[in-house]
Design a protein around this motif. Structure first.
Motif, mmCIF file in Angstrom:
data_model
loop_
_atom_site.group_PDB
_atom_site.id
_atom_site.type_symbol
_atom_site.label_atom_id
_atom_site.label_comp_id
_atom_site.label_asym_id
_atom_site.label_seq_id
_atom_site.Cartn_x
_atom_site.Cartn_y
_atom_site.Cartn_z
ATOM 1 N N PRO A 294 0.813 -1.212 -0.136
ATOM 2 C CA PRO A 294 0.019 0.238 0.020
ATOM 3 C C PRO A 294 0.809 1.116 -0.053
ATOM 4 O O PRO A 294 0.269 2.126 -0.424
ATOM 5 N N THR A 295 1.996 1.140 0.424
ATOM 6 C CA THR A 295 2.900 2.721 0.872
ATOM 7 C C THR A 295 4.136 2.432 -0.042
ATOM 8 O O THR A 295 4.781 3.664 -0.272
ATOM 9 N N VAL A 296 4.666 1.278 -0.316
ATOM 10 C CA VAL A 296 5.809 1.296 -1.020
ATOM 11 C C VAL A 296 5.922 0.111 -1.986
ATOM 12 O O VAL A 296 5.278 -1.035 -1.544
ATOM 13 N N ASP A 297 6.813 -0.099 -3.020
ATOM 14 C CA ASP A 297 6.715 -1.256 -3.826
ATOM 15 C C ASP A 297 8.436 -1.721 -3.389
ATOM 16 O O ASP A 297 9.320 -0.939 -3.171
ATOM 17 N N VAL A 298 8.504 -3.048 -3.545
ATOM 18 C CA VAL A 298 9.767 -3.602 -3.297
ATOM 19 C C VAL A 298 10.342 -4.526 -4.179
ATOM 20 O O VAL A 298 9.596 -5.508 -4.793
ATOM 21 N N LEU A 299 11.604 -4.117 -5.179
ATOM 22 C CA LEU A 299 11.877 -5.211 -6.156
ATOM 23 C C LEU A 299 13.287 -5.834 -5.787
ATOM 24 O O LEU A 299 14.186 -4.860 -5.448
ATOM 25 N N GLN A 300 13.396 -6.873 -5.426
ATOM 26 C CA GLN A 300 14.385 -7.665 -4.905
ATOM 27 C C GLN A 300 14.982 -8.132 -5.948
ATOM 28 O O GLN A 300 14.314 -8.904 -6.953
ATOM 29 N N ILE A 301 16.321 -8.176 -5.923
ATOM 30 C CA ILE A 301 17.347 -8.782 -7.231
ATOM 31 C C ILE A 301 18.159 -9.649 -6.362
ATOM 32 O O ILE A 301 18.791 -9.279 -5.615
ATOM 33 N N SER A 302 18.614 -10.811 -7.233
ATOM 34 C CA SER A 302 19.665 -11.499 -6.521
ATOM 35 C C SER A 302 20.605 -11.904 -8.047
ATOM 36 O O SER A 302 20.066 -11.824 -9.023
ATOM 37 N N GLY A 303 21.792 -12.478 -7.699
ATOM 38 C CA GLY A 303 22.548 -12.720 -8.792
ATOM 39 C C GLY A 303 23.672 -11.417 -9.195
ATOM 40 O O GLY A 303 24.149 -10.921 -8.189
ATOM 41 N N TYR A 304 24.090 -11.308 -10.287
ATOM 42 C CA TYR A 304 25.079 -10.442 -10.468
ATOM 43 C C TYR A 304 24.592 -9.518 -11.819
ATOM 44 O O TYR A 304 24.165 -9.984 -12.727
ATOM 45 N N LEU B 135 9.914 3.063 -5.411
ATOM 46 C CA LEU B 135 10.117 1.466 -5.433
ATOM 47 C C LEU B 135 11.500 1.419 -4.958
ATOM 48 O O LEU B 135 12.502 2.256 -5.185
ATOM 49 N N LEU B 136 11.718 0.318 -3.964
ATOM 50 C CA LEU B 136 13.013 0.184 -3.123
ATOM 51 C C LEU B 136 13.553 -0.927 -3.841
ATOM 52 O O LEU B 136 12.991 -2.117 -4.051
ATOM 53 N N LEU B 137 14.667 -0.755 -4.488
ATOM 54 C CA LEU B 137 15.544 -1.736 -5.013
ATOM 55 C C LEU B 137 16.259 -2.267 -4.274
ATOM 56 O O LEU B 137 17.299 -1.888 -3.645
ATOM 57 N N ASP B 138 15.856 -3.771 -3.493
ATOM 58 C CA ASP B 138 16.655 -4.218 -2.657
ATOM 59 C C ASP B 138 17.922 -5.254 -3.177
ATOM 60 O O ASP B 138 17.539 -6.241 -3.983
ATOM 61 N N CYS B 139 18.997 -4.817 -3.006
ATOM 62 C CA CYS B 139 20.186 -5.476 -3.150
ATOM 63 C C CYS B 139 20.809 -6.395 -2.446
ATOM 64 O O CYS B 139 22.039 -6.717 -2.623
ATOM 65 N N THR B 140 19.996 -6.540 -1.524
ATOM 66 C CA THR B 140 20.630 -7.417 -0.481
ATOM 67 C C THR B 140 21.414 -8.762 -1.077
ATOM 68 O O THR B 140 22.190 -9.375 -0.521
ATOM 69 N N HIS B 141 20.616 -9.428 -1.901
ATOM 70 C CA HIS B 141 21.104 -10.905 -2.412
ATOM 71 C C HIS B 141 21.876 -10.413 -3.794
ATOM 72 O O HIS B 141 22.305 -11.550 -4.305
ATOM 73 N N LEU C 106 16.631 -3.461 4.437
ATOM 74 C CA LEU C 106 14.967 -3.433 3.916
ATOM 75 C C LEU C 106 14.197 -2.961 5.114
ATOM 76 O O LEU C 106 13.437 -2.113 4.874
ATOM 77 N N ALA C 107 14.413 -3.452 6.358
ATOM 78 C CA ALA C 107 13.787 -2.835 7.573
ATOM 79 C C ALA C 107 13.819 -1.530 7.690
ATOM 80 O O ALA C 107 12.932 -0.827 8.120
ATOM 81 N N ALA C 108 15.148 -0.849 7.639
ATOM 82 C CA ALA C 108 15.336 0.359 7.512
ATOM 83 C C ALA C 108 14.485 1.143 6.469
ATOM 84 O O ALA C 108 13.962 2.380 6.923
ATOM 85 N N ALA C 109 14.517 0.733 5.194
ATOM 86 C CA ALA C 109 13.961 1.409 4.255
ATOM 87 C C ALA C 109 12.426 1.414 4.301
ATOM 88 O O ALA C 109 11.728 2.733 4.273
ATOM 89 N N THR D 55 6.009 -1.906 7.577
ATOM 90 C CA THR D 55 7.127 -2.881 8.105
ATOM 91 C C THR D 55 6.976 -3.989 7.241
ATOM 92 O O THR D 55 6.429 -4.275 6.411
ATOM 93 N N VAL D 56 7.983 -4.938 7.717
ATOM 94 C CA VAL D 56 8.313 -5.857 6.768
ATOM 95 C C VAL D 56 6.993 -7.218 6.867
ATOM 96 O O VAL D 56 6.969 -7.678 5.906
ATOM 97 N N ASP D 57 6.453 -6.975 7.836
ATOM 98 C CA ASP D 57 5.032 -7.870 7.859
ATOM 99 C C ASP D 57 3.816 -7.277 7.242
ATOM 100 O O ASP D 57 2.866 -7.992 7.385
ATOM 101 N N GLU D 58 3.852 -5.977 6.921
ATOM 102 C CA GLU D 58 2.774 -5.437 6.225
ATOM 103 C C GLU D 58 2.248 -6.486 5.087
ATOM 104 O O GLU D 58 3.252 -6.866 4.228
ATOM 105 N N GLN D 59 1.101 -6.595 4.819
ATOM 106 C CA GLN D 59 0.709 -7.527 3.719
ATOM 107 C C GLN D 59 0.858 -6.861 2.362
ATOM 108 O O GLN D 59 0.846 -5.614 2.241
ATOM 109 N N SER D 60 1.536 -7.651 1.446
ATOM 110 C CA SER D 60 1.657 -7.117 0.029
ATOM 111 C C SER D 60 0.358 -7.498 -0.568
ATOM 112 O O SER D 60 -0.501 -8.216 -0.285
ATOM 113 N N THR D 61 -0.023 -6.409 -1.617
ATOM 114 C CA THR D 61 -1.178 -6.514 -2.409
ATOM 115 C C THR D 61 -0.908 -7.627 -3.413
ATOM 116 O O THR D 61 -2.069 -8.224 -3.815
ATOM 117 N N ASP D 62 0.246 -7.622 -4.127
ATOM 118 C CA ASP D 62 0.611 -8.544 -5.250
ATOM 119 C C ASP D 62 2.100 -8.657 -5.077
ATOM 120 O O ASP D 62 2.894 -8.129 -4.411
#
Length: 125
Positions: A11-21, A45-51, A95-98, A105-112
């Protein structure tokens, strides 16, 4: 090696996680993931580069270009744990800080959620 991606709209932010190189051979897939996020999300859009194992100069340029495309649509791209900083793009240490920055929060339900076929769903938000 290419990247895998996972997009979660919230509802408040989108998260795009990417892994690999994110190298030269992965830029097209990355651009497709960003296009998918543009078409389905409406928020920052949060681009999560953690992985992410790292990125090449072309990969870093693709991220900067994605930020520009989002700005043109009155949206922002912010980085989570980037391998390197990119001038003009806000970066978060986790991601938690973002999510906290966007008052969610991390636990907030995603819509899709959407992802590449090889995405490890155990590591998704």
């Amino acid at each position: 090696m290419t990247i895998q991606w996972h997009l979660t709209t919230r509802p408040t932010v989108d998260v795009l996680q990417i892994s690999g190189y994110l190298g030269d051979d992965a830029v097209t897939r990355f651009n497709g993931a960003v296009g998918w996020a543009l078409a389905r999300g409406e928020q920052t859009l949060l681009l999560d580069c953690t992985h992410l194992k790292g990125w090449s100069t072309a990969g870093q340029h693709a991220v900067a270009t994605a930020a520009h495309h989002l700005t043109q649509r009155q949206r922002r791209l912010e980085l989570v744990c980037p391998p390197d900083r990119i001038d003009g793009i806000l970066a978060h240490s986790s991601l938690a800080a973002a999510l906290d920055h966007h008052q969610t929060t991390v636990d907030e339900q995603s819509t899709d959620a959407w992802h590449t076929s090889r995405w490890d769903t155990d590591s998704a938000t």
